[in-house]
Design an enzyme around this catalytic site. Structure first.
Site, PDB file in Angstrom:
ATOM      1  N   LYS A  18       0.809  -1.091   0.021  1.00 41.34           N
ATOM      2  CA  LYS A  18      -0.120  -0.003  -0.142  1.00 41.34           C
ATOM      3  C   LYS A  18       0.770   1.209  -0.007  1.00 41.34           C
ATOM      4  CE  LYS A  18      -4.289  -1.828   1.587  1.00 41.34           C
ATOM      5  NZ  LYS A  18      -4.269  -2.857   2.421  1.00 41.34           N
ATOM      6  N   ARG A  19       1.957   1.162   0.536  1.00 37.49           N
ATOM      7  CA  ARG A  19       3.082   2.262   0.717  1.00 37.49           C
ATOM      8  C   ARG A  19       3.158   2.948  -0.695  1.00 37.49           C
ATOM      9  NH1 ARG A  19       8.316   1.461   1.265  1.00 37.49           N
ATOM     10  NH2 ARG A  19       8.029  -0.578   1.089  1.00 37.49           N
TER      11      ARG A  19
END
Ligand code: GLU
Length: 478
Positions: A253-254
């Site tokens: 997700k980063r």
């Protein structure tokens, strides 16, 4: 032999990009070989078996255009295709292994197992299960049962066996059975573990090729032992490398959007994602990158899957998606775009107008969510001029002359379209003697507020006569 491949997601909601790629490669390979693509839901974890987790997977696969030949909703000769509905089957195969002496009940509690592991590690051992329950007498077993202990079932790993397989991507891989501890195949609640369920299913479903992420390589030796013990034919294994973010760490997700529906919601086209995600692991021999679904099916080659991890390059995806947007037929593109205008409360009831807007913006966007910001000039009531060069141009006498003449022409007509606009500009030129940039730029500024932008006759047509008049009047200095 018929190719039978499966996509076996655990239901956790929408597909992750990596899982979507696995599904795509399986599907392409099934089509390439005229085989079958099977969807199996691995929902042995009871908390995750709810329909709400499964439906998004169906939706994502349908959206990508990957129909399945067998699966939970369409059935098939090996149904059911949800593992939570197959518990009786796993139980039966676990019983077979027990009766053949290839598996045994284990009554150890998790505290005892923890203790055992710690002691072994402290002595420099492997921490593996010490086979305490392998040699229990019937009386000992009865005692445990009386104590209310619910046993798990452990697989008895054969001694001194070499486990070997040829991975289509990685080549020959070897393990020594000494490095594998007797592992649990059935939990005490009668629920199979992943490795057991997957082998029973792949075996019964006659899966010919297991194409999946290479995070499962380390599970494969256990699975091979189970295939052998159960007497199933061992499939080909094709472990595809992970997808990395731009900093070369595992995509998460980063790094931005990692779930397929996020791309769907931003207005990426399914065919672009199929093309892009598919090429995150292999390349066409032709070197071409824009590959239609027909070409992908034709050219997919498992032997061309790279061993090294692929980097998810959003810019490349944007380029590819933009290319697809430009190739898309206007009617379909308009239908796909309308929700993005509606999100911004832009009126899109006039389909011809919306199509015209899209036809000129089709060149400008990478994904459809970008359309409304580019389309703002068509939906406002007031022109805002921010550029200082444009502002000073508006004040010039010759510009004002053009405006007045253009206004007169507008007032004399009922409707405007691109051809009428061109004729009007000719008349304005003849009337004012102003031409070229000094003629066109003022009108562009009046209608769009800017020095640059889309094709002006088309802009005028989309705005319509009244808006053109309104805008011209706003820049006329009286
Ligand atoms: N349910 C597993 C997963 O989602 C499937 C692994 C496999 O294909 O064997 O990772």
């Amino acid at each position: 032999m018929e190719t039978r491949v499966r996509f076996a997601p655990s239901p956790t909601g929408h597909l992750h990009i990596g899982n979507a790629r696995t599904a795509i490669l399986n599907w392409l390979f099934a089509k390439h070989t005229n085989g079958k693509f099977i969807l199996r839901i691995e929902d042995t974890d009871p908390e995750r078996s709810a329909d709400e987790f499964i439906k998004p997977i169906f939706e994502d696969l349908k959206w990508l255009g990957l129909p399945w030949d067998e699966g939970p909703d369409v059935g098939g000769s090996m149904q059911p295709y949800r593992q939570s509905e197959r518990f009786d089957i796993y139980k039966k195969y676990a019983q077979n292994l027990l009766s053949d002496g290839k598996a045994y009940y284990c009554y150890c509690t998790s505290d005892e197992l923890d203790q055992m592991r710690k002691e072994s590690l402290a002595k420099g051992g492997t921490g593996f299960y010490n086979q305490k329950c392998l040699h229990l007498s019937e009386t000992e077993k009865d005692e445990f049962v009386e104590q209310g202990r619910k046993p798990t079932i452990r697989f008895k790993v054969p001694e001194n066996a070499e486990i070997k397989f040829d991975d289509v991507v990685r080549g020959e891989l070897k393990w020594d059975s000494e490095n594998i501890s007797d592992f649990v195949i059935m939990r005490s609640e009668g629920i199979p573990t992943y490795n057991f369920a997957v082998v029973v299913d792949d075996g019964l479903m006659k899966i010919s090729h297991v194409i999946r992420g290479d995070d499962h390589v380390s599970n494969t030796p256990r699975q091979i032992l189970l295939y052998q013990a159960l007497g199933f034919e061992i499939p080909e294994f094709v472990h595809i490398p992970m997808i990395l973010g731009d900093d070369r760490s595992r995509l998460s997700k980063r790094h931005g959007a990692t779930s397929l529906d996020q791309y769907h919601n931003k207005g990426y086209l399914p065919e672009a994602l199929v093309n892009f995600l598919s090429l995150l692991s292999w390349s066409s021999e032709s070197g071409d990158e824009i590959l239609s679904i027909e070409r992908l099916i034709n050219e997919i080659d498992l032997n061309r899957i790279s061993k090294s991890a692929a980097v998810f390059d959003v810019e490349k995806l944007n380029w590819m998606n933009g290319t697809y947007i430009r190739q898309t037929e206007l009617k379909r593109l308009t239908e796909l775009s309308i929700p993005f205008f509606q999100q911004k409360d832009y009126p899109v009831g006039d389909v011809d107008k919306t199509e015209n807007i899209i036809s000129i913006l089709q060149e400008k966007v990478d994904y459809l969510e970008q359309l409304p910001e580019h389309a703002a000039i068509f939906f406002r009531d007031k022109v805002r001029i921010e550029n200082s060069e444009a502002k000073s141009m508006v004040r010039q006498d010759s510009t004002q002359k053009v405006f007045w003449s253009f206004l007169r022409e507008l007032e004399a007509i009922e409707n405007i379209d691109r051809d009428i606009f061109r004729r009007m500009m000719k008349t304005v030129q003849n009337e004012t003697g102003i031409m070229g940039k000094n003629l066109w730029m003022p009108v562009r500024i009046a209608l769009t507020g800017d020095l640059h932008g889309p094709d002006l006759p088309m802009v005028a047509e989309i705005l319509g006569r009244e808006k053109c008049e309104k805008f011209i009047k706003q820049v006329i200095i009286r």
